[in-house]
Design an enzyme around this catalytic site. Structure first.
Site, short mmCIF file in Angstrom:
data_model
loop_
_atom_site.label_atom_id
_atom_site.label_comp_id
_atom_site.label_asym_id
_atom_site.label_seq_id
_atom_site.Cartn_x
_atom_site.Cartn_y
_atom_site.Cartn_z
CG ASP A 51 -0.30 0.25 2.40
OD1 ASP A 51 0.86 0.33 2.53
OD2 ASP A 51 -0.91 -0.24 3.61
N GLY A 110 1.08 3.87 1.94
CA GLY A 110 1.12 4.44 3.49
C GLY A 110 0.02 5.57 3.85
CG ASP A 153 -5.23 6.76 -1.41
OD1 ASP A 153 -4.13 6.45 -0.67
OD2 ASP A 153 -6.25 6.25 -1.44
CG ASP A 186 -6.16 -5.50 1.69
OD1 ASP A 186 -6.94 -4.38 0.85
OD2 ASP A 186 -5.59 -4.67 2.67
CB CYS A 233 -12.14 -26.25 7.36
SG CYS A 233 -10.83 -25.02 6.93
CB CYS A 287 -7.25 -24.69 7.20
SG CYS A 287 -7.78 -24.76 8.91
CB CYS A 300 -10.03 -27.81 9.93
SG CYS A 300 -10.85 -26.22 10.63
CG HIS A 349 -10.18 -21.96 10.49
ND1 HIS A 349 -10.80 -23.05 9.78
CD2 HIS A 349 -11.18 -20.95 10.55
CE1 HIS A 349 -12.00 -22.77 9.66
NE2 HIS A 349 -12.50 -21.69 10.20
#
Lengths: 394, 394
Positions: free
Chosen positions: B116, B118, B172, B292, B330, B332, B335, B361
């Site tokens: 990004d 900042g 920005d 994100d 799940c 992952c 899990c 997870h």
């Protein structure tokens, strides 16, 4: 899967990915004794395969080696890990661990686990030693909420039976380093009576039980303690009271030297709470097989790393632009992938990965040390190895 | 390896285990638009391989996705990850990252990285908006030591050029949610001028640069901002100002609806800071490609887990004896290997592994969500998917 199902089908829990290879007590096998010292090369047959000694065991007090996954622990070359009876008794409680199918399933560790007895924690929490330590057991206050608690030799073993560790420890009295001869003598005698009570309580056929030799740095007390404890016929023997509260190195070496001659050759010998590299080397030379310590993970959380040249502190500004690994010669995950500059950045910004990488490195450091000690025993050059190590390590 | 060697041989650093596959800017390829909505299926060709959109990007603010190793991040199915220009500017500083060979080598991540600008951090640190935000740049105080700092569009791009991320953001102005139409209008115009200045400064040929559309929930401002930003011809376009400080969902959806029609079909569209499952679904339906958010790792550290039935809090005592995984369905790491009872125990005892397992997870949950959204686009059933999801998720 519901709790009931776990209880009804402990052997069939397919949710986890491992299985015991055996259901038995451990078997120690002495391969050789080094030519010039008492150092022993051996193996321990466990419920999760055969492991080699001398060995360092990382500590997972609350059913987790701080910050690491079981896979990371294994990747360091670790075999047996430790867990703590006192802490697991309080949280989550031994009944929950039992319902989960035992400690291995609870924490997802498919390797051998050793539990201490809670003795050390309990004695450090008992404020009035004279009043709180009785023949029956120890009165003390919970470190979490101050609740009054009472732990006995029987209760410690019952908890460990439920935790279903592979190796359980007898509940011993851990005297302070400053204790008088008289105090130590009484403590040794009580520890033997407690060991007997614990052994009579022990019910888990897949769990080995160790006796603990106490007696400070007094030759006669260590001898007496060792002989009487061995008479009770345990599956292995620990040397305790060397890392309680600042015992000197000299007293530690004496404690080992005075105990070892009376321990049987065909049983494993465990020096409790010792993890400084030099002390591991000295312990091995004196005939010790296994060691444990929180040191590698504790110093990691404070930014310290073991190296062949001694400990270094990665918080130090001098590592800001050091794009080399912690140790060029190290084969651990942290050293293969990360620089000192990055680890310093993680520590400096309070990021968890920093302590985790250092923990991996520090455990691997001690595991490699024991790997090298095993090689040195094979080659009958352990005294040379010690000299070479000490030359660099400051 | 010495610093000098790293500097002199950036391409030959053999210490790390990865390599770029390309040295180029990203290329977005639109595969299809869903029949009933604006949802897009696409791919992004990056320096580290081709990745699919819609996509969720985990956040690694300080060059580490909190608590996770790069391998763990990848195992969740993540592709692009984020890092933060403001935080890395302060610590360790962009020059150190550059000397390390760029952000990928510094943090050992061999996948695409987006930084990004900042902008968001800086505006939240600028106390007196009227005085501190000038045409030249933004005056503010460091969150670490209160030091006076000044960030400009040029400086933001220079830092990002040195960090060597794959995708950089224009600097920005991030107005507060409560900003007036007049404030927003000025802010939009300034953001366009700043975007131009940033683009003129940009020097890294392997790094893409995105423009950012602002304008709150006003149709004319979003339209103006989008059209003027697109005129500057960026490599991709972000929709900003939807997750600054409590914007409503309605305003977020308006901001997207008012911006998307003016963005080119052949460039990727990025909705900044959005990570609630329902907002990702709504964003995708409206034509957004990438997202994100710190949410999955942040709520994990507080004991929360995403599930198909909504968020649950693993600190809750009701999970004490719950020996099922966080989600049965799940796939992952958490899990597959751990129970709610164990994770609750880790949280309850302050053990790091707890937050780590929940982070894995939660990231995997959002990645799976985008995987399913891609399938739904292929099958032209994204509105049905949304209904099905909302039926269970509370």
């Amino acid at each position: 899967m519901k709790i009931e199902e776990v209880n009804n089908s402990k052997k069939e829990v397919s949710f986890f990915f491992f299985e015991r290879v055996n259901l038995m007590k451990i078997e120690y096998n002495l391969i050789k004794t080094e030519k010039n010292t008492k150092a022993r090369l051996g193996t321990i047959k466990t419920n999760y395969g055969t492991v080699e000694t001398p060995m360092f065991m990382p500590v997972g007090t609350k059913a987790t080696v701080k910050g690491l996954s079981p896979e990371e622990v294994k990747e360091t070359g670790s075999a047996i890990i430790l867990a703590n009876t006192y802490h697991l008794w309080l949280r989550p409680g031994e009944d929950i661990v039992e319902k989960a199918g035992g400690l291995h399933k609870f924490m997802n560790y498919d390797g051998p686990i050793l539990t201490d007895s809670g003795g050390f924690q309990v004695f450090s929490l008992a404020k009035n030693k004279k009043k709180d330590i009785t023949e029956e057991g120890v009165h003390f206050k919970s470190h979490i909420d101050g609740k009054a608690l009472f732990l006995t030799p029987e209760k410690s073993i019952e908890i460990q039976n439920k935790l279903d560790s592979d190796i359980a420890m007898s509940f011993d009295e851990c005297p302070p380093a400053s204790a008088s001869y008289e105090y130590l003598k009484n403590s040794v005698e009580r520890t033997i009576r407690w060991a007997k009570r614990g052994k009579e309580t022990h019910r888990n056929p897949n769990q080995s039980l160790f006796g603990i030799v106490q007696g400070g740095a007094y030759e006669d007390l260590r001898k007496y303690s060792a002989i009487e404890t061995v008479k009770l016929d345990f599956d292995g023997y620990s040397i305790g009271g060397v890392a309680n509260d600042g015992e000197s190195k000299e007293d530690m070496y004496k404690a080992i030297d005075y105990s070892i001659p009376y321990l049987p050759e065909n049983k494993v010998r465990y020096l409790m709470g010792v993890g400084e590299p030099i002390d591991i080397i000295e312990g091995v030379i004196r005939g010790v097989d296994i060691f444990d310590c929180v040191l590698p993970t504790r110093i990691a959380r404070h930014g310290q790393a073991f190296t062949r040249n001694g400990k270094i502190n990665l918080n130090n500004a001098k590592y800001k632009e050091d794009f080399t690994p912690i140790e060029e010669s190290c084969d651990c995950y942290a050293c293969k992938h990360y620089t000192k500059a990055y680890i310093r950045h993680l520590l400096n910004t309070g990021e968890m990965l920093g302590g985790r990488l250092l923990s991996i490195h520090n455990i691997r450091f001690l595991i490699r040390l024991t790997e090298e000690l095993r090689e040195a025993i094979k080659e009958d050059r352990i005294l040379e190895y010690k000299e070479e190590f000490l030359e660099k390590y400051h």
